[in-house]
Design an enzyme around this catalytic site. Structure first.
Site, mmCIF file in Angstrom:
data_model
loop_
_atom_site.group_PDB
_atom_site.id
_atom_site.type_symbol
_atom_site.label_atom_id
_atom_site.label_comp_id
_atom_site.label_asym_id
_atom_site.label_seq_id
_atom_site.Cartn_x
_atom_site.Cartn_y
_atom_site.Cartn_z
ATOM 1 N NE ARG A 71 -2.206 0.500 3.846
ATOM 2 C CZ ARG A 71 -1.503 1.084 4.807
ATOM 3 N NH1 ARG A 71 -1.114 2.334 4.676
ATOM 4 N NH2 ARG A 71 -1.178 0.445 5.906
ATOM 5 C CE1 TYR A 79 1.713 1.934 8.486
ATOM 6 C CE2 TYR A 79 0.615 3.547 9.866
ATOM 7 C CZ TYR A 79 0.694 2.836 8.694
ATOM 8 O OH TYR A 79 -0.267 3.036 7.720
ATOM 9 C CG HIS A 123 -5.734 1.836 6.839
ATOM 10 N ND1 HIS A 123 -5.894 0.560 6.348
ATOM 11 C CD2 HIS A 123 -6.886 2.129 7.501
ATOM 12 C CE1 HIS A 123 -7.087 0.098 6.690
ATOM 13 N NE2 HIS A 123 -7.703 1.032 7.387
#
Length: 392
Positions: free
Chosen positions: A280, A293, A284
């Protein structure tokens, strides 16, 4: 896959199996420079199909760019991009028949576009206006289209997995020569519905393709913190179904795998699991900040595996497109999407009475009572609900 009873080799000393005992290769056909690997077996594809795939790639990139911007401007409340996963979604959808049923998670709007969802329909859904097929009942990007055999998206993870088994089994009982395809991320594979859905499909021999987009993260949780096994593909083998792992950024590999998965599912009335290894590239969702992260170096590395660029280079090598045609296509869709935004955001929201229509054959007394109470509440506080107050 054999249906013969399980046979076990007899041993006379303790011998455990571990995740290394199962060898799972990854299918790759297309290299980063747009050339194919030596001895690679290509899927069934011609120029019209390649053009349609690439057109969908470009539209999806533009839609993601424009609508994420619209969310940042406060014009819509929420958005999720497909960026980086286009090959997994478009390549698999291109292998299907138009009457095959799609059960998506929430990042598969490219498959809906491939089937013919218009720019106006996308906008109407995201702005929840009176032309929205869902009548404003859903969050942005929770699409559905009966006409295009695309079941309405549900926010809770993995609920579509056992539903897909039911859809496929129902088509099998009706004698239809179609499959259901179910999209989900590797994070959703940690839900109980995943295991129930796959086991049910294997036992009932339902013609369903389970398509896992293993994009590395379940929101902010990396795969190494989600499971200790050999990815998601090993679970398909464990449930007794045909399984394949593919490079999810390789359009031709995904197309080939899904074409053959569909043929197998129909021939044998049996499920297939495809695990597409992808990434990705965006956040998100519009509510997420991936810098918390994952590193910029990691993102830059995966940019080198951009599935749209790789497929474009293959088409250029074939003489089927060029950089100028791509630039023209991008610009046309940028103008089209922006124009559609300006129209859709000015349309009124659905009338409030529609909130209980076509949920059931006839609204129940309880639904009518709730609607009456809702209207009374809005009438009492019209300033708190400016849009709804004007549509009572």
């Amino acid at each position: 896959m054999s249906n013969a009873p399980l046979t076990n080799e007899t041993v006379h000393r303790v011998s455990f199996l571990d995740k290394a005992s199962l060898h799972i290769p990854i299918l790759r056909i297309l290299q980063a420079d747009g050339t194919t690997y030596e001895n690679a077996v290509l899927p069934v594809i011609d120029k019209p199909l390649a053009d349609k795939i690439f057109d969908t790639c470009v539209f999806t990139r533009v839609l993601d760019e424009r609508m994420l911007g619209a969310q940042r401007q406060g014009r819509i409340s929420f958005y999720m991009t497909c960026t980086g996963e286009e090959a997994s979604i478009i390549g698999s959808t291109a292998a299907l028949d138009k009457d095959d049923v799609i059960l998506a998670q929430y990042r598969e709007h490219a498959s809906l576009r491939y089937r013919g969802f218009s720019t106006e329909q996308f906008m109407n859904q995201m702005f929840s206006n009176e032309k929205d097929l869902g009548k404003g009942r859903q969050m942005p990007i929770h699409y559905g289209s009966r006409e295009l055999n695309y079941q309405t998206i549900s926010s809770p993870l993995a609920t579509q997995i056992p539903q897909a088994t039911g859809v496929a089994y129902g088509m099998k009982l009706q004698g239809k020569r179609n499959v259901a395809i179910c999209y989900f991320g590797e994070g959703a594979a940690s839900e109980g519905d995943f295991h129930a859905g796959l086991n049910m499909a294997a036992v009932l021999k339902a013609p369903v393709i389970f398509f896992c987009r293993n994009n590395g993260y379940a929101i902010s949780t990396p795969t190494e913190e989600q499971f200790a096994g050999n990815g998601i593909a090993s679970r398909g083998v464990g449930y007794g179904m045909h399984t394949i792992r593919v490079d999810g950024n390789d359009m031709l590999a995904v197309l080939a795998a899904t074409q053959q998965a569909r043929a197998y599912a129909l021939e044998h009335n049996a499920p297939v699991l495809i695990e597409a290894m992808t990434y990705r590239l965006g956040a998100h969702s519009s509510s997420d900040d991936p810098s918390g992260y994952r590193s910029k170096d990691e993102e830059a590395k995966w940019q080198q595996h951009d599935p749209v660029k790789r497929f474009k280079l293959w088409m250029i090598n074939k003489g089927w497109t060029n950089e100028a045609e791509e630039a023209t296509l991008f610009e046309r869709y940028r103008e089209e999407v922006l124009a559609a935004v300006k129209v859709a955001e000015k349309l009124p929201i659905p009338k409030l009475d529609e909130i209980i229509e076509d949920v059931l054959d006839k609204p129940t007394p309880a639904l009518k009572k709730q609607l009456k109470e809702l209207k009374e509440h809005i009438n009492k506080y019209p300033k708190a609900y400016p849009k709804s107050a004007g549509r009572l």
